[in-house]
Write an enzyme that holds these catalytic residues in place. Sequence first.
Site, PDB file in Angstrom:
ATOM      1  N   ASP A  40       0.976  -1.335  -0.163  1.00  0.00           N
ATOM      2  CA  ASP A  40       0.311  -0.252  -0.454  1.00  0.00           C
ATOM      3  C   ASP A  40       0.478   1.065  -0.206  1.00  0.00           C
ATOM      4  O   ASP A  40       1.446   1.338   0.343  1.00  0.00           O
ATOM      5  CB  ASP A  40      -0.877   0.177   1.552  1.00  0.00           C
ATOM      6  CG  ASP A  40      -2.473   0.767   1.380  1.00  0.00           C
ATOM      7  OD1 ASP A  40      -3.360   0.424   0.746  1.00  0.00           O
ATOM      8  OD2 ASP A  40      -1.677   2.065   0.814  1.00  0.00           O
TER       9      ASP A  40
ATOM     10  N   HIS B  44      -9.977  -5.373  -3.363  1.00  0.00           N
ATOM     11  CA  HIS B  44      -8.863  -5.841  -3.045  1.00  0.00           C
ATOM     12  C   HIS B  44      -8.632  -5.665  -1.910  1.00  0.00           C
ATOM     13  O   HIS B  44      -9.890  -5.049  -0.663  1.00  0.00           O
ATOM     14  CB  HIS B  44      -7.777  -4.524  -3.075  1.00  0.00           C
ATOM     15  CG  HIS B  44      -8.197  -2.630  -1.997  1.00  0.00           C
ATOM     16  ND1 HIS B  44      -9.173  -1.954  -3.409  1.00  0.00           N
ATOM     17  CD2 HIS B  44      -8.183  -2.002  -1.358  1.00  0.00           C
ATOM     18  CE1 HIS B  44     -10.001  -0.867  -2.837  1.00  0.00           C
ATOM     19  NE2 HIS B  44      -9.255  -1.244  -1.272  1.00  0.00           N
TER      20      HIS B  44
HETATM   21  P1  5GP Z   1      -9.942   1.892   0.257  1.00  0.00           P
HETATM   22  O1  5GP Z   1     -10.485   1.642  -1.589  1.00  0.00           O
HETATM   23  O2  5GP Z   1     -10.036  -0.067   0.857  1.00  0.00           O
HETATM   24  O3  5GP Z   1     -10.340   2.093   1.094  1.00  0.00           O
HETATM   25  O4  5GP Z   1      -8.418   1.379   0.040  1.00  0.00           O
HETATM   26  C1  5GP Z   1      -7.560   2.311  -1.193  1.00  0.00           C
HETATM   27  C2  5GP Z   1      -6.209   2.167  -0.752  1.00  0.00           C
HETATM   28  O5  5GP Z   1      -5.489   2.204  -1.528  1.00  0.00           O
HETATM   29  C3  5GP Z   1      -5.536   2.647   0.453  1.00  0.00           C
HETATM   30  O6  5GP Z   1      -4.868   2.263   1.553  1.00  0.00           O
HETATM   31  C4  5GP Z   1      -4.560   3.730  -0.228  1.00  0.00           C
HETATM   32  O7  5GP Z   1      -3.337   3.859   0.248  1.00  0.00           O
HETATM   33  C5  5GP Z   1      -4.709   2.380  -1.737  1.00  0.00           C
HETATM   34  N1  5GP Z   1      -3.317   2.623  -2.328  1.00  0.00           N
HETATM   35  C6  5GP Z   1      -4.515   4.316  -3.274  1.00  0.00           C
HETATM   36  N2  5GP Z   1      -3.587   4.458  -4.285  1.00  0.00           N
HETATM   37  C7  5GP Z   1      -2.709   4.313  -4.669  1.00  0.00           C
HETATM   38  C8  5GP Z   1      -1.658   3.279  -5.111  1.00  0.00           C
HETATM   39  O8  5GP Z   1      -1.432   4.312  -6.159  1.00  0.00           O
HETATM   40  N3  5GP Z   1      -0.562   2.656  -5.477  1.00  0.00           N
HETATM   41  C9  5GP Z   1      -0.919   2.363  -4.049  1.00  0.00           C
HETATM   42  N4  5GP Z   1       0.269   1.592  -3.717  1.00  0.00           N
HETATM   43  N5  5GP Z   1      -1.888   2.231  -3.268  1.00  0.00           N
HETATM   44  C10 5GP Z   1      -2.857   2.972  -3.408  1.00  0.00           C
END
Ligand code: 5GP
Length: 115
Positions: free
Chosen positions: A30, A99
């Site tokens: 992440d 994810h």
């Molecule tokens: P959620 O959709 O479950 O709230 O979390 C999405 C997760 O994706 C977040 O923890 C965020 O930090 C991660 N994230 C968002 N954009 C990117 C990216 O471009 N690269 C990576 N490695 N992680 C990402």
Amino acid sequence: MSDCIFCKIAAGEIPAKKIYEDDDVVAFHDIRPVAPVHFLVIPKVHIPSMAELQPEHDALIGKMMTTAARIARELYCTDGFRSIVNTGKVGRQEVYHLHVHVVGGPEVLPAMLSR
Ligand code: 5GP
Ligand code: ZN
């Protein structure tokens, strides 16, 4: 999905710290870790969220979970870890490509609760 950031990571079009990749799934760190271990496991196929899952996805979801568990073991999450699937508006999902978060380490509970 041409405008999906996780599809682009899966396709290698934008960089990510990939841990594992095969024909079906990708695991990567992440970008904003909340604990010493914080990685995501995604399917390569675009599924917007857990709410869209169908029986045809059974094997794929199984593979995502066993991949998450294997990597957690390899990253020494010996005392356990949290696995989180945020879904939709109520689930505060940010990226609409399915994810599983795997979050491990001593600061897991305080860090996740403060988000
Ligand atoms: P959620 O959709 O479950 O709230 O979390 C999405 C997760 O994706 C977040 O923890 C965020 O930090 C991660 N994230 C968002 N954009 C990117 C990216 O471009 N690269 C990576 N490695 N992680 C990402
Ligand atoms: Zn996608």
